[in-house]
Design a protein around this motif. Structure first.
Motif, PDB file in Angstrom:
ATOM      1  N   LEU A  48    -111.620 -23.464  17.289  1.00  0.00           N
ATOM      2  CA  LEU A  48    -110.507 -23.851  18.146  1.00  0.00           C
ATOM      3  C   LEU A  48    -109.812 -25.063  17.540  1.00  0.00           C
ATOM      4  N   ASN A  49    -108.510 -25.058  17.588  1.00  0.00           N
ATOM      5  CA  ASN A  49    -107.735 -26.177  17.049  1.00  0.00           C
ATOM      6  C   ASN A  49    -108.187 -27.510  17.668  1.00  0.00           C
ATOM      7  N   ASN A  50    -108.341 -28.520  16.824  1.00  0.00           N
ATOM      8  CA  ASN A  50    -108.758 -29.869  17.222  1.00  0.00           C
ATOM      9  C   ASN A  50    -110.232 -29.948  17.645  1.00  0.00           C
ATOM     10  N   SER A  51    -111.035 -28.986  17.211  1.00  0.00           N
ATOM     11  CA  SER A  51    -112.475 -29.012  17.498  1.00  0.00           C
ATOM     12  C   SER A  51    -113.237 -29.305  16.208  1.00  0.00           C
ATOM     13  N   ASN A  52    -114.561 -29.391  16.315  1.00  0.00           N
ATOM     14  CA  ASN A  52    -115.421 -29.559  15.148  1.00  0.00           C
ATOM     15  C   ASN A  52    -116.114 -28.233  14.860  1.00  0.00           C
ATOM     16  N   VAL A  53    -116.196 -27.847  13.606  1.00  0.00           N
ATOM     17  CA  VAL A  53    -116.773 -26.551  13.264  1.00  0.00           C
ATOM     18  C   VAL A  53    -117.847 -26.710  12.195  1.00  0.00           C
ATOM     19  N   PRO A  94    -113.216 -37.689   4.257  1.00  0.00           N
ATOM     20  CA  PRO A  94    -113.579 -38.435   5.463  1.00  0.00           C
ATOM     21  C   PRO A  94    -113.795 -37.560   6.703  1.00  0.00           C
ATOM     22  N   ARG A  95    -113.183 -36.410   6.736  1.00  0.00           N
ATOM     23  CA  ARG A  95    -113.333 -35.522   7.900  1.00  0.00           C
ATOM     24  C   ARG A  95    -114.548 -34.611   7.789  1.00  0.00           C
ATOM     25  N   VAL A  96    -115.250 -34.676   6.669  1.00  0.00           N
ATOM     26  CA  VAL A  96    -116.401 -33.796   6.447  1.00  0.00           C
ATOM     27  C   VAL A  96    -117.694 -34.584   6.640  1.00  0.00           C
ATOM     28  N   GLU A  97    -118.590 -34.014   7.429  1.00  0.00           N
ATOM     29  CA  GLU A  97    -119.876 -34.659   7.719  1.00  0.00           C
ATOM     30  C   GLU A  97    -121.020 -33.748   7.261  1.00  0.00           C
ATOM     31  N   PHE A  98    -121.949 -34.304   6.509  1.00  0.00           N
ATOM     32  CA  PHE A  98    -123.099 -33.524   6.047  1.00  0.00           C
ATOM     33  C   PHE A  98    -124.157 -33.467   7.153  1.00  0.00           C
ATOM     34  N   VAL A  99    -124.637 -32.256   7.481  1.00  0.00           N
ATOM     35  CA  VAL A  99    -125.624 -32.095   8.561  1.00  0.00           C
ATOM     36  C   VAL A  99    -126.870 -31.356   8.088  1.00  0.00           C
ATOM     37  N   GLY A 100    -126.994 -31.135   6.797  1.00  0.00           N
ATOM     38  CA  GLY A 100    -128.138 -30.400   6.275  1.00  0.00           C
ATOM     39  C   GLY A 100    -129.341 -31.284   6.007  1.00  0.00           C
ATOM     40  N   SER A 101    -130.389 -30.664   5.477  1.00  0.00           N
ATOM     41  CA  SER A 101    -131.619 -31.387   5.151  1.00  0.00           C
ATOM     42  C   SER A 101    -132.473 -30.518   4.242  1.00  0.00           C
ATOM     43  N   ASN A 134    -133.881 -26.116   2.805  1.00  0.00           N
ATOM     44  CA  ASN A 134    -132.797 -26.211   1.824  1.00  0.00           C
ATOM     45  C   ASN A 134    -131.421 -26.010   2.459  1.00  0.00           C
ATOM     46  N   ASN A 135    -131.174 -26.756   3.522  1.00  0.00           N
ATOM     47  CA  ASN A 135    -129.932 -26.630   4.274  1.00  0.00           C
ATOM     48  C   ASN A 135    -128.916 -27.650   3.769  1.00  0.00           C
ATOM     49  N   ILE A 136    -127.762 -27.176   3.303  1.00  0.00           N
ATOM     50  CA  ILE A 136    -126.707 -28.075   2.817  1.00  0.00           C
ATOM     51  C   ILE A 136    -125.403 -27.789   3.573  1.00  0.00           C
ATOM     52  N   SER A 137    -125.531 -27.578   4.881  1.00  0.00           N
ATOM     53  CA  SER A 137    -124.368 -27.283   5.721  1.00  0.00           C
ATOM     54  C   SER A 137    -123.542 -28.544   5.972  1.00  0.00           C
ATOM     55  N   ILE A 138    -122.275 -28.314   6.306  1.00  0.00           N
ATOM     56  CA  ILE A 138    -121.379 -29.425   6.636  1.00  0.00           C
ATOM     57  C   ILE A 138    -120.637 -29.122   7.935  1.00  0.00           C
ATOM     58  N   VAL A 139    -120.070 -30.164   8.530  1.00  0.00           N
ATOM     59  CA  VAL A 139    -119.233 -30.013   9.718  1.00  0.00           C
ATOM     60  C   VAL A 139    -117.847 -30.550   9.393  1.00  0.00           C
ATOM     61  N   LEU A 140    -116.839 -29.753   9.699  1.00  0.00           N
ATOM     62  CA  LEU A 140    -115.463 -30.190   9.514  1.00  0.00           C
ATOM     63  C   LEU A 140    -114.941 -30.673  10.859  1.00  0.00           C
ATOM     64  N   ASN A 141    -114.613 -31.963  10.950  1.00  0.00           N
ATOM     65  CA  ASN A 141    -114.188 -32.571  12.210  1.00  0.00           C
ATOM     66  C   ASN A 141    -112.666 -32.490  12.400  1.00  0.00           C
ATOM     67  N   GLY A 142    -112.259 -32.353  13.670  1.00  0.00           N
ATOM     68  CA  GLY A 142    -110.833 -32.333  13.994  1.00  0.00           C
ATOM     69  C   GLY A 142    -110.086 -31.228  13.284  1.00  0.00           C
ATOM     70  N   VAL A 143    -110.558 -30.021  13.451  1.00  0.00           N
ATOM     71  CA  VAL A 143    -109.967 -28.871  12.755  1.00  0.00           C
ATOM     72  C   VAL A 143    -108.488 -28.719  13.099  1.00  0.00           C
ATOM     73  N   GLU A 144    -107.679 -28.444  12.078  1.00  0.00           N
ATOM     74  CA  GLU A 144    -106.257 -28.189  12.236  1.00  0.00           C
ATOM     75  C   GLU A 144    -105.937 -26.790  11.709  1.00  0.00           C
ATOM     76  N   PHE A 145    -104.753 -26.291  12.051  1.00  0.00           N
ATOM     77  CA  PHE A 145    -104.366 -24.953  11.602  1.00  0.00           C
ATOM     78  C   PHE A 145    -104.300 -24.871  10.078  1.00  0.00           C
ATOM     79  N   SER A 146    -103.962 -26.002   9.449  1.00  0.00           N
ATOM     80  CA  SER A 146    -103.877 -26.022   7.983  1.00  0.00           C
ATOM     81  C   SER A 146    -105.253 -25.933   7.319  1.00  0.00           C
ATOM     82  N   LEU A 181    -112.655 -19.455   7.253  1.00  0.00           N
ATOM     83  CA  LEU A 181    -112.406 -20.116   8.530  1.00  0.00           C
ATOM     84  C   LEU A 181    -111.050 -19.704   9.099  1.00  0.00           C
ATOM     85  N   THR A 182    -111.063 -19.316  10.377  1.00  0.00           N
ATOM     86  CA  THR A 182    -109.838 -19.011  11.107  1.00  0.00           C
ATOM     87  C   THR A 182    -109.690 -20.026  12.233  1.00  0.00           C
ATOM     88  N   VAL A 183    -108.519 -20.617  12.357  1.00  0.00           N
ATOM     89  CA  VAL A 183    -108.254 -21.608  13.402  1.00  0.00           C
ATOM     90  C   VAL A 183    -107.289 -21.006  14.424  1.00  0.00           C
TER      91      VAL A 183
END
Length: 206
Positions: free
Chosen positions: A26-31, A77-84, A90-102, A127-129
């Protein structure tokens, strides 16, 4: 040699983004953008990177070994590492904060393991926004499931009725056979046929 080739394939580096390679946010969410890697012989100074649309670097990290957590080399700066790698597999996932249509597009998780002669592998997630999440209409699916279930129930009922009818017919036929055998024995006795208990009359005297 063929044997060595198969051995090399069995221990090759693998990278995965899960069961599906598509994510809707969803637009303006974290994914969450999931990614894990697998190597059977372990890793040393492993390097992993995330790219947006194949060219834009958004995260760069390194893992010394299995006993240590990943360290960040560079990130958006909008990318946060959440893996371990110590708490999770062996998790190297990330979270993209404040998702925009772009932000809609292709995200590639790339891994390089020097311990496997610098073996490299990657996996991609799309990713689809959207402005608003659309609820999936399962009406057609429920109708199909209901119809199939009803037909299956009717089939079971038909088989049960068939078995009961066949059982009744068999019992009726067995009863008729017993009646026929009994009637045949009674007729023979009354008519004084051979083998019956009726007294035979003496021949008339001349």
């Amino acid at each position: 040699l063929p044997g060595l080739h198969i051995f090399a394939i069995a221990f090759a580096l693998e990278v995965s983004v899960g069961k599906t390679n598509t994510v809707t946010a969803l637009n303006n969410s974290n994914v969450l953008l999931p990614c894990t890697f697998l190597t059977c012989i372990g890793f040393q100074d492993l390097v992993f990177t995330w790219y947006f649309n194949s060219t834009e670097l958004i995260y760069h990290g390194k893992i010394k070994n299995k006993a240590t957590e990943p360290t960040r080399i560079w990130h958006n700066p909008r990318v946060e590492f959440v893996g371990s790698t110590t708490k999770k597999e062996n998790n190297i996932s990330i979270v993209l904060n404040g998702v925009e249509f772009s932000d809609a597009g292709k995200y590639t998780c790339h891994v390089k393991n020097p311990k496997e002669r610098n073996a490299q592998h990657n996996a991609t997630i799309f990713l689809t926004v959207v402005h608003k999440m659309v609820e999936t209409d399962n009406t057609v699916t429920l109708i199909i499931v209901g119809v199939v279930g009803g037909l299956f129930g009717l089939l079971i009922l038909f088989m049960l009725i068939k078995r009961v009818v066949l059982f009744i017919i068999k019992k009726t036929q067995d009863g008729k056979k017993e009646c026929l055998v009994s009637s045949s024995g009674n007729d023979n006795t009354e008519n004084g046929l051979a083998g019956s208990k009726a007294e035979q009359k003496a021949p008339p005297k001349a």
